[in-house]
Design an enzyme around this catalytic site. Sequence first.
Site, PDB file in Angstrom:
ATOM      1  N   SER A  49      -5.555  10.630 -34.774  1.00  0.00           N
ATOM      2  CA  SER A  49      -4.359  11.461 -34.871  1.00  0.00           C
ATOM      3  C   SER A  49      -4.197  12.306 -33.623  1.00  0.00           C
ATOM      4  O   SER A  49      -3.093  12.521 -33.132  1.00  0.00           O
ATOM      5  CB  SER A  49      -4.438  12.359 -36.107  1.00  0.00           C
ATOM      6  OG  SER A  49      -4.383  11.569 -37.267  1.00  0.00           O
ATOM      7  N   ASN A 176     -12.978   6.782 -26.784  1.00  0.00           N
ATOM      8  CA  ASN A 176     -12.454   8.150 -26.857  1.00  0.00           C
ATOM      9  C   ASN A 176     -13.592   9.176 -26.823  1.00  0.00           C
ATOM     10  O   ASN A 176     -14.761   8.817 -26.978  1.00  0.00           O
ATOM     11  CB  ASN A 176     -11.641   8.288 -28.151  1.00  0.00           C
ATOM     12  CG  ASN A 176     -10.763   9.522 -28.157  1.00  0.00           C
ATOM     13  OD1 ASN A 176     -10.495  10.116 -27.108  1.00  0.00           O
ATOM     14  ND2 ASN A 176     -10.330   9.922 -29.334  1.00  0.00           N
ATOM     15  N   SER A 554     -28.113 -26.159 -57.432  1.00  0.00           N
ATOM     16  CA  SER A 554     -26.720 -26.215 -57.927  1.00  0.00           C
ATOM     17  C   SER A 554     -26.473 -25.181 -59.026  1.00  0.00           C
ATOM     18  O   SER A 554     -26.304 -25.532 -60.179  1.00  0.00           O
ATOM     19  CB  SER A 554     -26.368 -27.629 -58.399  1.00  0.00           C
ATOM     20  OG  SER A 554     -27.365 -28.181 -59.234  1.00  0.00           O
TER      21      SER A 554
END
Lengths: 643, 355
Positions: A49, A176, A554
């Site tokens: 933001s 950042n 299986s």
Amino acid sequence: MTHSPTPSDSPRYTPDEMIADDIEGYLAQHQDKTLLRFITCGSVDDGKSTLIGRLLYDSKMVFEDQLAALEADSRRVGTQGQELDFALLVDGLSAEREQGITIDVAYRFFATQRRKFIVADTPGHEQYTRNMVTGASTADCAVILIDARKGVLKQTRRHSYLVHLLGIRNIVLAVNKMDLVDYTEDRFDEIVADYGKFAADIGIADFTAIPISGFRGDNITAAPSDNTPWYRGASLIEHLEEVQVSAAEAAERPFRMPMQWVNRPNLDFRGFSGLIASGSIAPGDTVRIVPSGKTSTVKSIATFDGDLDSAQAGQSVTLVLDDEVDCSRGDVIAAADDPPESSDQFEATIVWMGEEALKPGRGYWLKIGTQTVTASVQEPKYEIDVNTLDHLAAKTLQLNAIGVAELRTEQPITFEAYEDSKALGGFILIDKVTNATVGAGMLHFSLRRAQNVHWQPTTITREEHAGMKNQQPRVLWFTGLSGSGKSTIANAVEQRLNLMNRHTFLLDGDNVRHGLNRDLGFTEADRIENIRRVGEVAKLMTDAGLIVLTAFISPFRAERRMVREMIADAEFIEIFVDTPLEVAEQRDVKGLYRKAREGNLKNFTGIDSPYEPPEEPEIRVNTVEMSVEEAADAIIAAILPLK
Amino acid sequence: MLYPLRIRLAERLRYCAPPPQVNTGFRVPGYSVLNPFLFARAAVVASCTANMTRPLTHLQRLEAESIHILREVAATAHKPVMLYSVGKDSAVMLHLARKAFHPSPPPFPLLHVDTTWKFKAMYELRDKMARESGMELLVWRNEEAEERGINPFDHGALHTDMWKTQGLKQALDHYGFDAAFGGARRDEEKSRAKERVISIRTASHGWNPKAQRPELWNVYNTRLSGSESMRVFPLSNWTELDIWQYIMAEDIEIVPLYFAAPRPTFVHGGQLLMADDLDRLERVLGKRPETETRSIRFRTLGCFPLTGAVESEAATLAEVVQEMLLTTTSERQGRVIDQDEGGAGMEKKKQEGYF
């Protein structure tokens, strides 16, 4: 301004000088901007933001009254002390402002001299899949934020996978908070190298990494900032101004226009309106209406501003055709010599967005382009763990789950693979009762390619093969836990059959995995595929007249049923080697249970993956009460006479 | 360092022939031989140039998107309507509708939810545009508000609620419209940034943020259950500057009040208002306000007692845009309506069914 974000620069709204001096010139310059839509991905802590607030702020999209409110809010609820909290510019709903998180997809707008930008701002926490997929669906570019202190995290992988899944090819890795790692080049390089490794794994071939600080403004509008003299690339904004818009690619593909609305004001005019999905069109071009296949010629492209000489992908137009061909909403008008296919069975990746889980088999509305039809989704082939990218077995898809499944539509739809065309390959699923959008999907391919593959008749029939061997073909399907004794008993049975001059073959789980199935792992999806292939091989062997013995765990009923349905009636004999888990684990012939218990072996049947015992096996042998010899004799007795 | 990553990739890929170099005028963002798609992209750029296909401008893309939305809803809704407030956004939306369905008139009526307190110039343009577009014009006035004499001076927020919010609901219910186009934009206000293009409303026209549907690609879900209805915002992705640029490029007629001219004004409640109907003002205020002629214009238009004017000399479109870009006050500040109840005002109104 009392609270400027950095002591060195004091950002104020400083309009372009040209606005005051030459407004006409300024407007002319801004008339021909292109438009780029991008998505930002990151979690609450990555400073997303703040970055978006910064982009709005630096591109002068923040007005003075908003700035005043921002100052007041920063002081009141800001998390940045006395400094401006840019995040407050973009956190919309009051609930999330209080919680300090964003809870939905929000769209923001800003412009530079060269481009207008639409930013899809999506949260990085819960609901992330739904929101991020929504935001990514319209984006040409993704900005993936990484906190320089933390580096590549699980969520970075998740975000990258999702944007890649949605077909975004321009990826920016915005590293950042460089201010918090002292702007060190080494740290940046380390993160980029890390990310590069992972990106290549999921098929992202190219990305651009930029070291930034959203909070301090480094490398946002200009680069390199004084703090990163070592950085030689473009700033974030400069880069975004250069990214190629995907609409330009669509213009070069064959012409397609999903028809939206028939325009018929009077008997003299009949036009077909739609948004051109790909290609270009001009009067005189031959087009084909799909699915009817009828062809016609474009007479004119009618618009409010007069007829056009040509039109291209991205434009909404109305086409007038030469003949009175039938064309209604949902049809696709396409290049006559290169039309899209129609089909009613597909494989697709599906993102589930409903609170209520996917119900395989249930009818949903499927909307793709301008077509809406009833569709049902089969049980997923597998679900994708967005954090690890592992394939997991799944019977359904819960909210925010992503899986690959087959789907069937009640009428054929005109489509293209999503990787070729978002417009004809991306669809939504709508619940028929609530009418909510509960899923979105991307078509891979039609499953009816088999239509063009025909059976080649052979002269020697399966009956003749079996007759020459003087036996009835059979599949003796041994199922049971690992260590239950399947292979041992099957081997003993085969020895007995050989003594009786029977022609046999034993397909063993481990052996098959050395060759035919060596590309498969042990996820539930891979295990299902393992069984499917063994079933097909067993079927071919019965066609050759053999008695086939198979020894595979299986574990799932559904797959054993699948094999049973492949094989001719009465030839499939399910043998349940019934050994309790405690006994099998105690035996632990291969040491696998120990590994699984220690967590070194994932998806191990009986430990962290289920075993579904047969409900009605033809034969059951209990290895606690019976020896191998007794079990083998019992089986032989049950299957004779075999003629 | 990473622009450099591309160089590293290139080093690893020296066995492959390089893609053809084409001078396209475009910067081809780093292709690498690892990805076949990127080869395709280089080729695309090349043939692009050959055909001289020009990339669409942002206004062209916005226009195409809005027209797509208008057509999708018109093609699938049972009874759509276009809300027409006579402002500049409405003017653009109406223009787009005319383009979307040309040569047919738009296949839905215009609905003006009237408060009786609009500027005279707005009523004039409204009637003119309805005639020109060939669309039916429906005007709805809340009878109860009329009977009780609800007005912006005495009743403040109640005026907006009764005439606009309640009036709109009454009109939609009365005619049974299931889809209403509105000119709202996402850039207007923070809570609008998350609004869908197709916003689902309950039977009582309420907006539940949690019940909104995800919108992917340009595939809009226009299906409704029972008594739900939808508000549709074809201008969602337009900004105020886009609107002005488009008005200019398309020569769209807007109410003259957007342009500065000498007009009779008075100050009331801290706002500079225009004396649009002095007799009526006298009846409501109890005295005839003293007016002063000022050169003013309006950045937004609503009820004249609720819409603050700004002093301005901007008499042409270019000057208006110039002023907008040079001033630093966001658009809605001129509207008293958003200043109620702090920053969450619009969000709250929307939950109650305001547009």
